[in-house]
Design a protein around this motif. Structure first.
Motif, PDB file in Angstrom:
ATOM      1  N   CYS A 100      -7.906  12.933  68.698  1.00  0.00           N
ATOM      2  CA  CYS A 100      -7.084  12.195  67.746  1.00  0.00           C
ATOM      3  C   CYS A 100      -5.985  11.475  68.530  1.00  0.00           C
ATOM      4  O   CYS A 100      -5.292  12.091  69.331  1.00  0.00           O
ATOM      5  N   CYS A 123      -3.974  16.254  61.387  1.00  0.00           N
ATOM      6  CA  CYS A 123      -2.815  15.469  60.951  1.00  0.00           C
ATOM      7  C   CYS A 123      -3.192  14.382  59.948  1.00  0.00           C
ATOM      8  O   CYS A 123      -2.328  13.603  59.546  1.00  0.00           O
ATOM      9  N   HIS A 125      -4.609  11.690  60.332  1.00  0.00           N
ATOM     10  CA  HIS A 125      -4.597  10.338  60.877  1.00  0.00           C
ATOM     11  C   HIS A 125      -6.028   9.797  60.861  1.00  0.00           C
ATOM     12  O   HIS A 125      -6.968  10.523  61.148  1.00  0.00           O
TER      13      HIS A 125
HETATM   14 ZN   LIG Z   1      -4.558  14.258  64.558  1.00  0.00          ZN
END
Ligand SMILES: [Zn+2]
Length: 131
Positions: A100, A123, A125
């Protein structure tokens, strides 16, 4: 001949996994050293074979089987460390490992789905990669 051998080995420890391994290792080293011709390696092979004989004719069963147990423990540790290389190769061929870009979390994506949007499980994202 067979009878004499049996009488000779009566009450002796005989062979186990460790001595079979030592025999194989000694034979392999001997063949390798046909090409390398290192005197030290010859001495090592000789010591290896002497050790096999000493263990085979030993009357100290406890000591030899303790050695064998240590060898088996070491071998299983070695095998569990290197034994999964085929699994790792299979994993590499069927999955892509991405990180990530935001939190560096490793994410495993199956290969062969073209461009996909990946949502980081940690997260949330989102980023686009080719799988
Ligand atoms: Zn992440």
């Amino acid at each position: 001949m067979r009878e004499r051998l049996e009488r000779l080995l009566a009450g002796r420890y005989g062979t186990d996994q460790l001595s079979r391994f030592l025999l194989g290792a000694g034979a392999a080293l001997m063949v390798i050293n046909l090409f390398l011709r290192i005197p030290l390696l010859n001495a090592l092979v000789l010591a290896d074979f002497v050790w096999i004989y000493v263990r085979m004719f030993s009357r100290n069963f406890a000591r030899q089987s303790a050695q064998n147990a240590r060898f088996l423990a070491l071998r299983s540790r070695f095998l569990s460390f290197f034994g999964d290389i085929p699994g790792a190769v299979r994993q590499f061929r069927t999955y892509h490992i991405y990180r990530c870009p935001q939190c560096r979390q490793k994410i495993r994506i199956p290969r062969g789905h073209g461009r996909i949007c990946i949502t980081c499980p940690r997260c949330r994202h989102e980023f686009i990669r080719k799988s």
